[in-house]
Design a protein around this motif. Structure first.
Motif, PDB file in Angstrom:
ATOM      1  N   GLU A  21       1.307  -8.068  59.737  1.00 41.93           N
ATOM      2  CA  GLU A  21       1.802  -9.019  60.447  1.00 41.93           C
ATOM      3  C   GLU A  21       1.835  -9.618  61.863  1.00 41.93           C
ATOM      4  N   GLU A  22       1.646 -10.609  62.404  1.00 37.77           N
ATOM      5  CA  GLU A  22       2.842 -10.748  63.941  1.00 37.77           C
ATOM      6  C   GLU A  22       3.938 -10.503  63.873  1.00 37.77           C
ATOM      7  N   PRO A  23       4.664  -9.547  65.063  1.00 34.48           N
ATOM      8  CA  PRO A  23       6.253  -9.757  64.904  1.00 34.48           C
ATOM      9  C   PRO A  23       6.643 -11.126  65.053  1.00 34.48           C
ATOM     10  N   THR A  24       7.126 -11.742  64.449  1.00 41.58           N
ATOM     11  CA  THR A  24       8.698 -12.756  64.630  1.00 41.58           C
ATOM     12  C   THR A  24      10.029 -11.859  65.210  1.00 41.58           C
ATOM     13  N   LEU A  25      10.837 -13.113  65.368  1.00 43.20           N
ATOM     14  CA  LEU A  25      11.985 -13.306  64.753  1.00 43.20           C
ATOM     15  C   LEU A  25      12.372 -13.410  63.414  1.00 43.20           C
ATOM     16  N   ARG A  26      12.041 -13.716  62.954  1.00 38.99           N
ATOM     17  CA  ARG A  26      11.697 -13.277  61.544  1.00 38.99           C
ATOM     18  C   ARG A  26      12.642 -12.173  61.149  1.00 38.99           C
ATOM     19  N   SER A  27      12.054 -11.139  61.314  1.00 38.48           N
ATOM     20  CA  SER A  27      12.348  -9.580  60.846  1.00 38.48           C
ATOM     21  C   SER A  27      13.570  -9.439  61.201  1.00 38.48           C
ATOM     22  N   ILE A  28      13.657  -9.588  62.837  1.00 44.26           N
ATOM     23  CA  ILE A  28      15.921  -9.818  62.785  1.00 44.26           C
ATOM     24  C   ILE A  28      16.099 -10.675  61.316  1.00 44.26           C
ATOM     25  N   GLY A  29      16.084 -11.951  61.349  1.00 37.86           N
ATOM     26  CA  GLY A  29      17.280 -12.743  60.266  1.00 37.86           C
ATOM     27  C   GLY A  29      17.586 -12.000  59.313  1.00 37.86           C
ATOM     28  N   ARG A  30      15.858 -11.186  58.799  1.00 33.83           N
ATOM     29  CA  ARG A  30      16.057 -10.684  57.747  1.00 33.83           C
ATOM     30  C   ARG A  30      16.193  -9.196  57.661  1.00 33.83           C
ATOM     31  N   LEU A  31      17.488  -8.895  58.823  1.00 30.51           N
ATOM     32  CA  LEU A  31      17.836  -8.078  59.235  1.00 30.51           C
ATOM     33  C   LEU A  31      19.626  -8.376  58.216  1.00 30.51           C
ATOM     34  N   GLY A 139      -0.113   6.467  55.270  1.00 31.64           N
ATOM     35  CA  GLY A 139       0.430   5.202  55.430  1.00 31.64           C
ATOM     36  C   GLY A 139       1.428   4.772  55.495  1.00 31.64           C
ATOM     37  N   ILE A 140       1.604   4.574  53.538  1.00 35.49           N
ATOM     38  CA  ILE A 140       2.997   4.066  53.391  1.00 35.49           C
ATOM     39  C   ILE A 140       4.221   4.708  53.387  1.00 35.49           C
ATOM     40  N   THR A 141       4.226   5.799  54.210  1.00 35.58           N
ATOM     41  CA  THR A 141       5.463   6.631  54.459  1.00 35.58           C
ATOM     42  C   THR A 141       5.845   6.931  55.267  1.00 35.58           C
ATOM     43  N   ARG A 142       4.676   6.532  56.452  1.00 37.00           N
ATOM     44  CA  ARG A 142       5.054   6.400  57.416  1.00 37.00           C
ATOM     45  C   ARG A 142       5.668   5.070  58.238  1.00 37.00           C
ATOM     46  N   ASP A 143       4.648   4.214  57.561  1.00 35.35           N
ATOM     47  CA  ASP A 143       5.705   2.503  57.404  1.00 35.35           C
ATOM     48  C   ASP A 143       6.928   2.294  57.241  1.00 35.35           C
ATOM     49  N   ILE A 144       7.242   2.936  56.419  1.00 32.09           N
ATOM     50  CA  ILE A 144       8.751   3.448  55.776  1.00 32.09           C
ATOM     51  C   ILE A 144       9.584   3.707  56.327  1.00 32.09           C
ATOM     52  N   ILE A 329      10.282  -4.465  66.087  1.00 35.49           N
ATOM     53  CA  ILE A 329       9.759  -5.843  65.218  1.00 35.49           C
ATOM     54  C   ILE A 329       8.403  -5.552  64.446  1.00 35.49           C
ATOM     55  N   THR A 330       7.326  -5.506  65.112  1.00 38.56           N
ATOM     56  CA  THR A 330       6.466  -4.822  64.605  1.00 38.56           C
ATOM     57  C   THR A 330       6.764  -3.724  63.564  1.00 38.56           C
ATOM     58  N   ASP A 331       7.284  -2.584  63.290  1.00 38.73           N
ATOM     59  CA  ASP A 331       7.578  -1.547  62.814  1.00 38.73           C
ATOM     60  C   ASP A 331       8.715  -1.540  61.918  1.00 38.73           C
ATOM     61  N   VAL A 332       9.532  -2.753  61.775  1.00 39.61           N
ATOM     62  CA  VAL A 332      10.378  -3.524  60.793  1.00 39.61           C
ATOM     63  C   VAL A 332       9.452  -4.738  60.110  1.00 39.61           C
ATOM     64  N   GLU A 333       8.822  -5.355  60.888  1.00 43.84           N
ATOM     65  CA  GLU A 333       7.794  -5.924  59.254  1.00 43.84           C
ATOM     66  C   GLU A 333       6.636  -6.071  59.292  1.00 43.84           C
ATOM     67  N   MET A 335       7.926  -2.987  57.116  1.00 42.19           N
ATOM     68  CA  MET A 335       8.296  -2.396  56.433  1.00 42.19           C
ATOM     69  C   MET A 335       8.640  -3.572  54.994  1.00 42.19           C
ATOM     70  N   PHE A 336       9.045  -5.050  55.573  1.00 41.91           N
ATOM     71  CA  PHE A 336       9.752  -5.775  55.216  1.00 41.91           C
ATOM     72  C   PHE A 336       7.570  -6.568  54.664  1.00 41.91           C
ATOM     73  N   THR A 337       6.668  -6.056  55.234  1.00 41.56           N
ATOM     74  CA  THR A 337       5.672  -6.397  54.263  1.00 41.56           C
ATOM     75  C   THR A 337       5.822  -5.719  52.790  1.00 41.56           C
ATOM     76  N   LEU A 338       5.782  -4.114  53.065  1.00 42.11           N
ATOM     77  CA  LEU A 338       5.849  -3.975  51.862  1.00 42.11           C
ATOM     78  C   LEU A 338       6.623  -4.408  51.347  1.00 42.11           C
ATOM     79  N   LEU A 339       7.773  -4.690  51.496  1.00 46.56           N
ATOM     80  CA  LEU A 339       9.363  -4.929  50.180  1.00 46.56           C
ATOM     81  C   LEU A 339       9.097  -6.723  50.091  1.00 46.56           C
ATOM     82  N   HIS A 340       8.441  -7.173  50.510  1.00 47.23           N
ATOM     83  CA  HIS A 340       7.715  -8.792  50.142  1.00 47.23           C
ATOM     84  C   HIS A 340       7.273  -8.980  49.189  1.00 47.23           C
ATOM     85  N   ARG A 341       6.034  -7.720  49.574  1.00 44.67           N
ATOM     86  CA  ARG A 341       4.543  -7.846  48.253  1.00 44.67           C
ATOM     87  C   ARG A 341       4.626  -8.018  47.078  1.00 44.67           C
TER      88      ARG A 341
END
Length: 605
Positions: A21-31, A139-144, A329-333, A335-341
């Motif tokens: 997903e397009e990296p946004t400040l939302r990722s920071i808020g999720r932390l 791919g998943i292990t790399r993302d995590i 932010i891109t990498d965290v996003e 990871m959170f894409t996986l978490l919120h799937r």
């Protein structure tokens, strides 16, 4: 067994390998919730951060006073000495406060990394079988991995690099504006604005290359892992060069994106250096002019120079920090894409524990499709009475294994219901449902650990004697005790060091150790030789007498003792009854039996 390719549905692309997903400040808020668990430490660290910056900003001010005190015909020693001591204390304080801040905040970052990694790990296990059939492990292990590291970088850069740098620049601009004149303050802020403007604009442009390079990196890594996991298949078909070409094609595209990223970095560095050089030159010229005209002291010139050196040194890394933040932010996003799937199979809000009284299983007008355009089961109804054995037979792709997957609730039915002792399995918790069911699959996958670990996995809290007894019941104890390392023998990745029959017996042993009320045998003895198969079949039939059992079978000789046999074709039950009854019907079952008998007789000649 119904082919596992019954489930080869949906998109062929890996979820992990798709674009983030397009990296946004939302990722920071999720932390934030993960960091706020240690709010006391966070607040102390922020206080130390502010203290360190105040001490740092005060250093040039004290230095000015020292220079001005000494720049006199007859300087007094006492006053400069006091300022010199203060200068040393402030230097020490600015460094020490920063070090203490890192020490205090370390536990916050590490705990947050641990909690997020655990949350993603648990969520991946909670996702449906559909997701795991489509995913690309590498791919998943790399993302995590990248996401966890990026989280630490993101927190460090934002809290301890960007925030104090911006705070220091604002303090310096204010001091210069008040103590000297407005031109210095304006020059400071204009230089900062120009620097940030160039940095943001160019970094936004080059982020597309960074993001694409990361995606290609995950794809290449996933292909490499997939190829290595299928080492034997690659060898069987002599496709080493083909696999190398596929891997290299990913690396070629990645190399192109990495080069574009590196070139754009050079443009950014040049723009940043130009802005800093112009800003510093203008401010030093202004200060030197003031000294010449007598409006500024030599101490003011030294102070301005010290502020510039102190301020622009961290500012020179702002571009690197901004890039790192964008990448993090891109990498965290991802990871959170996986978490919120979303989970395909969820416990109902009012789900209760499954209460297994007798263990009767009922399929009531069940229809199911992996994809809407490819139905698998059509209005299937049958009951497995408590303690009885029902077998499902038929050609490959008839839907037999889908029965087991629906009963285990890997998927929910499209229509109809499945009940255990009258309880709809959609209304009970998945944990309690799966605790009551034991499965021996055809394709047994073992952990790369000891044989003992793999059998004990059926019930990790079992005693050693219980593990040994399960191995004896599965007719594998003699084999284990004959190995050089015995129970400590490592079975290899996915159990590749064992033969198919040995893996199957380990799978049977760990299911027996689980001691479930309901048993699913999905081609459980298909990989065994005839002698071993007969021995284990007798044991399994004995075990099945005290359990409700569903047997998925292709080889009809393994189900002749079943209480009822369901003959399936194209997702429907076309015949049902006991073995003699089905033979008497002279239908599909009788035809299959005749063919298999002929094959066995032919093989024995």
């Amino acid at each position: 067994m119904s082919s596992s390719f019954e489930s080869a549905h949906s998109s062929p692309s890996s979820p992990a390998a798709g674009p983030a997903e397009e990296p946004t400040l939302r990722s920071i808020g999720r932390l934030f919730p993960y960091l706020w668990e240690f709010r006391g430490r966070v607040l102390v660290a922020l206080a130390l951060l502010i203290g360190a910056k105040l001490a740092s900003v005060a250093v040039p001010l004290v230095l000015k006073e020292i220079i001005d005190a000494l720049d006199k015909p007859r300087p007094e020693l006492v006053l400069p000495l006091a300022f010199i001591l203060g200068y040393g204390v402030l230097r020490f304080a600015s460094t020490t406060f920063a070090d203490l801040r890192d020490v205090i905040f370390a536990k916050v970052t590490q705990r947050a990394m641990r909690r997020i990694s655990m949350a993603v790990f648990k969520h991946l296990h909670a996702l449906s079988l559909r997701f795991h059939l489509e995913r690309q492990t590498g791919g998943i292990t790399r993302d995590i991995e990248r996401g966890s590291k990026a989280m630490s970088s993101l927190v460090g850069y934002l809290l301890f690099r960007i925030t104090p740098t911006v705070l220091e620049i604002l303090l310096v601009a204010g001091i210069l504006f008040v103590k000297l004149d407005w031109v210095f303050g304006v020059l400071t802020l204009v230089t900062l604005a120009a620097y940030i403007g160039f940095t943001v604009t160019i970094t936004e442009w080059r982020t597309q290359f960074v993001r694409r390079a990361n995606t290609l990196d995950s794809q290449a890594y996933g292909r490499a892992i997939d190829s290595l996991l299928n080492y034997e298949t690659v060898k069987y078909f002599g496709n080493e060069k083909y696999e190398a070409q596929r891997y290299d094609s990913s690396l070629i595209e990645w190399e192109d994106m990495a080069l574009k990223s590196q070139r754009s970095l050079g443009y950014l560095n040049a723009a940043q250096a130009g802005v800093i050089a112009i800003g510093v030159t203008l401010m030093v010229l202004r200060a030197a002019d003031g000294v010449v005209e007598g409006t500024l002291t030599l101490g003011d010139l030294v102070m301005v120079n010290a502020f510039l050196l102190q301020m622009f040194q961290p500012l020179s890394f702002l571009g690197v920090m901004y890039r790192q933040i964008k990448e993090s932010i891109t990498d965290v996003e991802r990871m959170f894409t996986l978490l919120h799937r979303p989970r395909e199979v969820e416990d109902a809000p009012d789900a209760r524990e499954l209460d297994v009284v007798a263990g009767e299983v009922t399929f009531d007008h069940v229809s199911f499709a992996y994809n809407a355009d490819r139905p698998i089961l059509h209005d299937v109804s049958f009951t497995i009475p408590a303690g009885k054995t029902v077998a499902a037979v038929g050609s490959s792709g008839a839907g037999k294994s889908t029965l087991a997957r629906l009963l285990f609730r890997f998927y929910d039915t499209g229509s109809g219901s499945i009940r255990i002792d009258g309880q709809d399995i959609r209304h009970v918790t998945q944990d309690s449902l799966r605790a009551a069911i034991g499965v021996v699959p055809q394709d047994t996958v073992l952990f790369n650990d000891s044989i003992y670990y793999n059998i004990a996995y059926g019930r990790p809290d079992a005693s050693r004697d219980e593990v040994i007894e399960a191995a004896r019941a599965a007719h594998i104890l003699h084999f284990i005790e004959g190995l050089p390392q015995g129970w400590d023998s490592i079975v290899g990745e996915r159990g590749l060091k064992l033969s198919g029959g040995e893996k199957q017996r380990v799978a049977i042993a760990r299911t027996l150790l689980k001691n479930p009320a309901i048993l699913i045998l999905d081609e459980a003895t298909s990989a065994l030789d005839t002698k071993t198969e007969k021995a284990i079949q007798a044991e399994l039939l004995e075990i099945a007498k005290s359990r409700t059992s569903l047997i998925i079978a292709h080889r009809l000789s393994t189900v002749v003792e079943a209480d009822e046999i369901l003959v399936m074709e194209a997702g429907r039950i076309v015949e049902r009854g006991r073995h003699p009854e089905l033979l008497a019907l002279n239908g599909m079952y009788a035809h299959m039996w005749a063919l298999q008998q002929q094959a066995e007789e032919g093989g024995g000649k």
